[in-house]
Design a protein around this motif. Structure first.
Motif, PDB file in Angstrom:
ATOM      1  N   THR A 279     -32.253  55.449 -68.288  1.00  0.00           N
ATOM      2  CA  THR A 279     -32.102  55.254 -66.846  1.00  0.00           C
ATOM      3  C   THR A 279     -31.986  53.773 -66.496  1.00  0.00           C
ATOM      4  O   THR A 279     -31.505  53.420 -65.427  1.00  0.00           O
ATOM      5  N   LYS A 280     -32.436  52.906 -67.420  1.00  0.00           N
ATOM      6  CA  LYS A 280     -32.368  51.459 -67.196  1.00  0.00           C
ATOM      7  C   LYS A 280     -31.725  50.780 -68.402  1.00  0.00           C
ATOM      8  O   LYS A 280     -32.039  51.105 -69.540  1.00  0.00           O
ATOM      9  N   LEU A 281     -30.847  49.816 -68.132  1.00  0.00           N
ATOM     10  CA  LEU A 281     -30.192  49.075 -69.209  1.00  0.00           C
ATOM     11  C   LEU A 281     -31.205  48.271 -70.021  1.00  0.00           C
ATOM     12  O   LEU A 281     -31.024  48.058 -71.219  1.00  0.00           O
ATOM     13  N   THR A 282     -32.281  47.838 -69.378  1.00  0.00           N
ATOM     14  CA  THR A 282     -33.297  47.030 -70.077  1.00  0.00           C
ATOM     15  C   THR A 282     -33.925  47.804 -71.238  1.00  0.00           C
ATOM     16  O   THR A 282     -34.337  47.210 -72.230  1.00  0.00           O
ATOM     17  N   THR A 283     -33.975  49.137 -71.123  1.00  0.00           N
ATOM     18  CA  THR A 283     -34.506  49.957 -72.203  1.00  0.00           C
ATOM     19  C   THR A 283     -33.621  49.831 -73.436  1.00  0.00           C
ATOM     20  O   THR A 283     -34.105  49.711 -74.570  1.00  0.00           O
ATOM     21  N   THR A 284     -32.310  49.841 -73.232  1.00  0.00           N
ATOM     22  CA  THR A 284     -31.356  49.739 -74.340  1.00  0.00           C
ATOM     23  C   THR A 284     -31.328  48.327 -74.911  1.00  0.00           C
ATOM     24  O   THR A 284     -31.093  48.143 -76.112  1.00  0.00           O
ATOM     25  N   GLN A 285     -31.577  47.326 -74.071  1.00  0.00           N
ATOM     26  CA  GLN A 285     -31.525  45.932 -74.522  1.00  0.00           C
ATOM     27  C   GLN A 285     -32.566  45.636 -75.604  1.00  0.00           C
ATOM     28  O   GLN A 285     -32.412  44.689 -76.368  1.00  0.00           O
ATOM     29  N   ILE A 286     -33.596  46.460 -75.668  1.00  0.00           N
ATOM     30  CA  ILE A 286     -34.601  46.304 -76.726  1.00  0.00           C
ATOM     31  C   ILE A 286     -33.930  46.408 -78.086  1.00  0.00           C
ATOM     32  O   ILE A 286     -34.222  45.638 -79.000  1.00  0.00           O
ATOM     33  N   TYR A 287     -32.989  47.358 -78.223  1.00  0.00           N
ATOM     34  CA  TYR A 287     -32.297  47.557 -79.491  1.00  0.00           C
ATOM     35  C   TYR A 287     -31.431  46.350 -79.835  1.00  0.00           C
ATOM     36  O   TYR A 287     -31.315  45.971 -80.997  1.00  0.00           O
ATOM     37  N   ALA A 288     -30.805  45.767 -78.823  1.00  0.00           N
ATOM     38  CA  ALA A 288     -29.976  44.592 -79.042  1.00  0.00           C
ATOM     39  C   ALA A 288     -30.820  43.425 -79.548  1.00  0.00           C
ATOM     40  O   ALA A 288     -30.402  42.669 -80.428  1.00  0.00           O
TER      41      ALA A 288
END
Length: 207
Positions: free
Chosen positions: A159-168
């Motif tokens: 629901t939030k891009l910040t959640t995915t940024q963890i993987y980056a």
């Protein structure tokens, strides 16, 4: 920063793909785990998948239209060839399934128990659980191969891009560590050359 579980490197993913098991249960767990690696779907979301959720899209590719059990977020996933091949592998078996389920998923406890045996047989020395397939999809399968983070976020149902940024950030850390190891190798070679009895002669090009 949230805690990130282990994920499989590309070589480790290939090891699991190329290892066969005599037991039908191990083969199923291996294949369902790989399906998660190539779709990003969690254990419960795969277990609940129905045959009517695989839809032919406008792009002439098959998609999965589903909803994440954890967040109720709608997810639309184009099927990569390896994921579709797993569905086709079990299509005859699942055609006789009374519930209309898409894939033969064993219990969570048995799945993770078998997965430990599978990774050990593949000489993968990581504590891998089924949920790590989702992390593998995010890092090794998509982000590492240039899929934009916004797309990965949609595929994962975040629901939030910040959640995915963890993987980056995890990928950046890994790249940094790999490059540091390379610097150490170069430094060791340079030291070896300095201590060598016979100096390396400079080569001059004739052009």
């Amino acid at each position: 920063m949230a805690y990130i579980n282990a994920n499989l490197a590309e070589r480790e993913l290939e090891l699991i793909e190329n290892t066969t098991f005599k037991g039908a249960g191990y083969e199923k767990v291996r294949n369902i785990f790989l399906f998660s690696c190539y779709t990003g779907l969690s254990y419960i979301d795969i277990k609940e998948l129905m045959t009517n959720q695989m839809v032919l899209g406008n792009d002439e590719n098959y998609w999965l239209f589903t909803k994440r059990a954890k967040t109720n977020e709608i997810v639309k996933i184009p099927l990569l060839p390896k994921a579709r091949a797993i569905i086709e592998k079990y299509s005859d078996e699942m055609a006789h399934h009374p519930g209309g389920k898409l894939l033969p998923v064993l219990s969570n406890q048995k799945t993770n128990s078998y997965l430990k045996v599978i990774t050990k047989a593949c000489n993968i020395h990581k504590n891998i659980t089924f949920h790590d397939a989702r992390h593998t999809f995010a890092t090794t399968v998509t982000l590492s191969n240039g899929v934009p983070i916004e797309t990965v976020s949609k595929l994962l149902g975040h629901t939030k891009l910040t959640t995915t940024q963890i993987y980056a950030r995890v990928l950046e850390k890994k790249i940094g560590e790999d490059m540091q190891n390379l610097m150490d190798v170069f430094a060791a070679k340079e030291k070896l050359n300095e201590n060598s009895i016979l100096p390396i002669r400079e080569h001059r090009a004739s052009i």
